[in-house]
Design a protein around this motif. Structure first.
Motif, short mmCIF file in Angstrom:
data_model
loop_
_atom_site.label_atom_id
_atom_site.label_comp_id
_atom_site.label_asym_id
_atom_site.label_seq_id
_atom_site.Cartn_x
_atom_site.Cartn_y
_atom_site.Cartn_z
N LEU A 1 28.35 39.16 -14.25
CA LEU A 1 28.69 40.14 -15.41
C LEU A 1 27.80 41.21 -15.48
O LEU A 1 26.48 40.88 -15.63
N PRO A 2 28.04 42.53 -15.26
CA PRO A 2 26.78 43.54 -15.13
C PRO A 2 25.98 43.67 -16.54
O PRO A 2 24.68 44.37 -16.42
N THR A 3 26.55 43.29 -17.53
CA THR A 3 25.74 43.62 -18.77
C THR A 3 25.60 42.00 -19.63
O THR A 3 25.06 42.03 -20.94
N ALA A 4 25.74 41.24 -18.97
CA ALA A 4 25.32 39.75 -19.25
C ALA A 4 24.00 39.38 -19.18
O ALA A 4 23.49 39.99 -18.04
N PHE A 5 23.44 38.60 -19.93
CA PHE A 5 21.85 38.24 -19.66
C PHE A 5 21.68 37.05 -20.28
O PHE A 5 22.26 36.44 -21.19
N LYS A 6 20.39 36.29 -19.75
CA LYS A 6 20.06 35.10 -20.36
C LYS A 6 18.39 35.41 -20.40
O LYS A 6 17.80 35.74 -19.53
N ALA A 7 17.83 34.99 -21.49
CA ALA A 7 16.34 35.17 -21.73
C ALA A 7 15.91 33.76 -22.14
O ALA A 7 16.33 33.57 -23.29
N THR A 8 14.87 33.48 -21.51
CA THR A 8 14.43 31.85 -21.90
C THR A 8 12.95 31.96 -22.52
O THR A 8 12.24 32.69 -21.41
N TYR A 9 12.60 31.04 -23.31
CA TYR A 9 11.39 31.03 -23.72
C TYR A 9 11.08 29.30 -24.01
O TYR A 9 11.82 28.74 -24.69
N THR A 10 9.98 28.93 -23.23
CA THR A 10 9.82 27.39 -23.39
C THR A 10 8.41 27.29 -24.13
O THR A 10 7.41 27.73 -23.49
N SER A 11 8.28 26.84 -25.32
CA SER A 11 7.12 26.61 -25.73
C SER A 11 6.33 25.59 -25.20
O SER A 11 5.04 25.46 -25.06
N LYS A 12 6.90 24.55 -25.00
CA LYS A 12 6.51 23.23 -24.16
C LYS A 12 7.78 22.42 -23.66
O LYS A 12 8.45 22.21 -24.53
N PRO A 13 7.82 22.19 -22.45
CA PRO A 13 8.95 21.49 -21.98
C PRO A 13 9.18 20.11 -22.64
O PRO A 13 8.39 19.47 -23.21
N GLY A 14 10.23 19.61 -22.53
CA GLY A 14 10.82 18.19 -23.08
C GLY A 14 11.51 18.31 -24.36
O GLY A 14 12.06 17.38 -24.96
N GLY A 15 11.41 19.34 -25.19
CA GLY A 15 11.95 19.27 -26.41
C GLY A 15 13.51 19.96 -26.26
O GLY A 15 14.03 20.04 -25.24
N PRO A 16 14.11 20.06 -27.46
CA PRO A 16 15.49 20.49 -27.64
C PRO A 16 15.74 21.93 -26.94
O PRO A 16 14.79 22.73 -26.81
N VAL A 17 16.89 22.01 -26.18
CA VAL A 17 17.27 23.13 -25.87
C VAL A 17 18.41 23.99 -26.46
O VAL A 17 19.26 23.59 -26.75
N LEU B 1 16.42 21.85 -36.15
CA LEU B 1 17.19 21.27 -34.95
C LEU B 1 15.99 20.69 -34.07
O LEU B 1 15.98 19.58 -33.63
N ILE B 2 15.08 21.63 -33.94
CA ILE B 2 13.99 21.29 -33.28
C ILE B 2 12.90 20.28 -33.82
O ILE B 2 12.82 19.26 -33.29
N THR B 3 12.90 20.00 -35.21
CA THR B 3 12.06 19.17 -35.83
C THR B 3 12.57 18.11 -36.49
O THR B 3 12.08 17.30 -37.03
N MET B 4 13.94 17.85 -36.34
CA MET B 4 14.57 16.68 -37.00
C MET B 4 15.50 16.12 -36.10
O MET B 4 16.59 16.49 -35.95
N PRO B 5 15.01 15.34 -35.07
CA PRO B 5 15.82 14.65 -34.05
C PRO B 5 16.93 13.86 -34.57
O PRO B 5 18.01 13.80 -33.87
N ASP B 6 16.88 13.34 -35.84
CA ASP B 6 18.00 12.47 -36.24
C ASP B 6 19.19 13.24 -36.45
O ASP B 6 20.33 12.84 -36.19
N VAL B 7 18.87 14.57 -37.10
CA VAL B 7 19.92 15.58 -37.63
C VAL B 7 20.67 15.96 -36.08
O VAL B 7 22.00 16.06 -36.09
N LEU B 8 19.86 16.28 -35.19
CA LEU B 8 20.38 16.76 -33.91
C LEU B 8 21.37 15.64 -33.31
O LEU B 8 22.15 15.90 -32.74
#
Ligand SMILES: [Zn+2]
Ligand SMILES: [Zn+2]
Length: 393
Positions: free
Chosen positions: A61-77, A370-377
């Protein structure tokens, strides 16, 4: 409140001019679905400048995009979805400028504050919500698979969450008859318009014998040419909606039968063109609650329980793949519906700007939780699995 969350809010405030600038630019440059080049360019450039790795034209799709930032691998996405298409002839009457700006603001605030907390934030630019539903091909391309949760915002006449949405099918019925002089030789003609009118009438009778959540609405897209010619061609477009896909499929078939009956009765030929089909949204209450808690924390106005009356959205497609929730943020007076001039005008007002900042904070705050409360996730994912297995809203 936790210090990191407070810092996230502060970063949103510090980037206020940038975020409001994006909002106003997109508002001033309304672009229709799949033509949102200016918006996509501004959003991808801004996200790249703030450390996100950008992929353009995803899912073809010409105007779709995906922009990713990983602070440190292994956590929630966590996926943050934003729309930026406008309405034909109206401009930003659905407030998608608010989405693009607040989601970008939330992403930047998270990028600047997560430190080495393991997490990945992916911003998805999802085009053409109002027309051909860009999220559907993006979902089919597997872009949302692997997300632990997907969040979205939308402007509204109140601050709430989308509790449900209706599954929808779009269909065009085209009838072909036989032209004849309407006064001299009507007996030689077959009126395609009669078939359209019988279809409308048949649907009125059908309406009484379906579930009360079913909505069927149509327009005549071709009613013939001149009254002194028996209409050779006539066509109608219908949208058919229900609370769940399984039931909707049965209603769609009955609507088709009404049109087939009209063709049989008149002798016109019927061609059925099936258009877009979206599923109902799967609801994850725990994620909805978390979004509203965060909206409350940042002082959102007019917080109310989820709406009972609802339309359809292509975000529903995403919610069948990963847990998803959409925060509505108040920026127009209570009761003012979208797709109106009022929405266009409010999009750049002080209320519109306040909603953008509120939404950026609430969305970023929710991601932080969501990142800091794994039980909630974990709870959210279990509820999602249960919702998926019984497929009900
Ligand atoms: Zn809309
Ligand atoms: Zn919208």
């Amino acid at each position: 409140m936790n210090q990191m969350k407070a810092n996230i809010y502060t970063t949103v405030e510090q980037n206020r001019d940038l975020i409001i600038g994006i909002n106003d630019f997109i508002h001033d440059n309304p672009e229709l679905g799949h033509q949102e080049f200016k918006a996509a360019e501004l959003l991808t450039r801004t996200l790249a400048e703030h450390g996100f790795q950008v992929e353009k034209e995803v899912a073809g799709l010409p105007t779709a995009f995906k922009a990713t930032y990983t602070s440190k691998p292994g956590g929630p996405v966590i996926g943050l979805l934003c729309e930026y298409d406008a309405l034909e002839g109206l401009g930003h009457g659905c407030g998608h400028n608010l989405q693009a700006s607040s989601i970008t603001g939330a992403a930047i605030a998270l990028r600047n504050n997560l430190g080495d907390l393991p997490a990945t934030i992916i911003v998805f630019g999802t085009p053409a919500e109002e027309t051909t539903s860009g999220k559907v091909p993006m979902a089919e391309a597997g872009l949302f698979d692997g997300l632990d949760a997907a969040l979205m915002m939308h402007g509204g006449d109140r601050t709430t969450v989308d509790g449900k949405s209706l599954a929808i099918n779009s269909v065009d019925f085209v009838f072909t008859g036989k032209a004849a002089h309407a006064a001299v030789s009507p007996e030689q003609g077959i009126s395609a318009l009669d078939a359209v009118l019988l279809t409308f009438n048949g649907i009125e009778y059908l309406r009484e014998h379906v579930r009360s959540d079913v909505k069927i609405h149509g327009t005549i897209t071709d009613g013939g040419t001149a009254p002194n010619i028996v209409p050779e061609r006539a066509a109608a477009k219908f949208l058919i909606r229900a609370a769940d896909r399984e039931y909707l499929n049965t209603v769609v078939e009955r609507v088709f039968n009404v049109a087939r009956g009209a063709a049989l009765a008149t002798g016109a030929k019927l061609t059925i063109h099936e258009g877009k089909a979206l599923d109902n949204k799967l609801n994850v209450q725990r994620l909805n609650d978390l979004l509203l808690e965060n909206a409350r924390q940042v002082g959102a106005r007019e917080i109310t329980p989820p709406r009972q009356s609802t339309g359809s959205t292509d975000f529903s497609t995403v919610t069948h793949r990963v847990p998803g929730a959409c925060l509505r943020v108040s920026f127009v007076p209570f009761g003012v519906s979208n797709h109106t001039r009022e929405w266009v005008e409010a999009g750049k007002s002080a209320d519109g700007h306040a909603a953008v900042i509120t939404a950026a904070k609430a969305i970023a705050g929710t991601v932080y939780d969501l990142i800091t409360m794994p039980d909630v996730l974990q709870e959210i994912q279990e509820e999602f699995k249960a919702a998926k297995s019984n497929k009900l809203p």
